[in-house]
Design an enzyme around this catalytic site. Sequence first.
Site, short mmCIF file in Angstrom:
data_model
loop_
_atom_site.label_atom_id
_atom_site.label_comp_id
_atom_site.label_asym_id
_atom_site.label_seq_id
_atom_site.Cartn_x
_atom_site.Cartn_y
_atom_site.Cartn_z
N HIS A 21 20.26 22.25 52.57
CA HIS A 21 21.17 21.40 51.80
C HIS A 21 20.40 20.32 51.04
O HIS A 21 20.79 19.93 49.94
CB HIS A 21 22.21 20.75 52.72
CG HIS A 21 22.95 21.77 53.52
ND1 HIS A 21 23.27 21.62 54.84
CD2 HIS A 21 23.40 23.00 53.18
CE1 HIS A 21 23.90 22.70 55.28
NE2 HIS A 21 23.98 23.56 54.29
N ASP A 116 27.72 17.37 48.34
CA ASP A 116 27.52 18.80 48.52
C ASP A 116 28.71 19.42 49.25
O ASP A 116 29.64 18.72 49.69
CB ASP A 116 26.15 19.13 49.14
CG ASP A 116 26.07 18.89 50.64
OD1 ASP A 116 27.12 18.81 51.31
OD2 ASP A 116 24.94 18.81 51.15
#
Length: 478
Positions: A21, A116
């Site tokens: 991520h 995200d």
Amino acid sequence: MDTNNQCMLHIGILSSPGIGHIIPALVLGNRLAAVHNVKVTVFVITTANSPTERQLLESSRLNIVQIPPVDISALLDANTKPVTQLCLLVRAALPGVRSALWATNQCRRLDALVGDFFCTEALPVADELNVPKFIYVPTNAWFTALTVYCPVLDKEIVGQYVEQEKGLEIPGCKPVRPEDVVDPMLDRNDEQYREYLRVGGGFSMADGILMNIWEDVDPVSLKALRENETLSKLVGRSPVYAIGPLTRNIEERDGDGMIMQWLDKQPRESVLYVSFGSGGTLSAEQITELAWGLELSEQRFIWVVRPPSKRGPDDAFFTTGQGADGTPNYLPEGFNTRTQKQGLVVPMWTEQALILKHPSTGGFLSHCGWNSTLESIKNGVPIIAWPLYSEQRQNASLLTEELGVAIRPKKLPTKGIVGREEVKTLVKTMLQSNEGKEMRERVVKLRMSAEKAISIGGSSYNSMCELLNTIEKRRSEI
Ligand code: UDP
């Protein structure tokens, strides 16, 4: 389209924990800063950092704010799945996220927040700051469509998804094969499924969705997200920005000199690079079969090896010893000696982007994580698709069936062992056959379309400009 008028924008990017991520968040930040002249602050929810994670953050030239780790051990048990853990971590970190965003905003006003995929719960802080909020899905539109449509499937479908006889229909998209669903959909009774539903439901609150694709790579699902009545409603009728492919830009000096020197000596497009992302692991039996398959193929390889998993393909690793010739004891005895002219075994981690960029690399046996996929396409390297976890099964189907740039084993590697003979055939097909050559030609075409999309005036460049214009407009209205 001129971006100079946007030079003073300040965008916050919020990353959930984990290398998979953090890398996309940094890559997006670098692109905004370097190409679009935007000031970027990347907020990273940290765990007890792995050295690679720490190194990634320390080497970044972006302004990084680390949200201190939060202890969630009391909330976990032996069965807690990765998505649940991730969501719990983000949830527990929310007070830290809020104070970091406010503190940064006081020093220099933020103009937008991009969270995200796993950070949708933090997006309401953007409302407190009165700035627009966006979700960054660092993967493709087909997966995004499945995620936002899952709450509908949840109402329509009875029983486990994996037991359905027909593909899962998503309006305007190609159906998803039941066995290809993302991990949290594998078991509807598990907590991580409920977390995933919540993530999907959160998309409607965003002012826009950013995806790491370009118009040519996933056009059907992209169109559906934009134009299909049902799907576009589920993303709150917000714009969908295809801004990719954005990948890491690694400097030659960061590579492993020994590997690069070895590659320099190999013929063009003759080496298979084998790697399963930042954390993928195989069972002991599968490692043995893969090792034999590579050896029997007599093709050159670089293999990033990890000790076998104890629980599953995204399991943590354990350390083991090695044989007299340095062969780790989870590889067939004498493997290093027998293959020393054929290939390299690299423990744990290497700079993948540099290996894929090298002209001697001719194929990538990959778990099909989206970053790896894009790095491969951007370097014109076809793929042997070996999906393990997360949304990788869907990625593998996109690569093989839609784009024609990958081949794959007959059965999913998560459903059984891929034997040495099949591995051997796959490797030889990739590096020695016409089929491999045709795949390489298709991936080179895709690479060219990717290059065009992100160059100045290309579709992804323009899409990013559009996003920045929207943020700029919103700022001027305040
Ligand atoms: N990576 C790397 N060296 C390795 C393994 C992975 O540089 O030995 C990088 C790879 O280049 C990619 C990222 O780690 O940028 C992995 O991301 P991906 O989405 O492919 O998979 P994930 O790790 O999220 O499963």
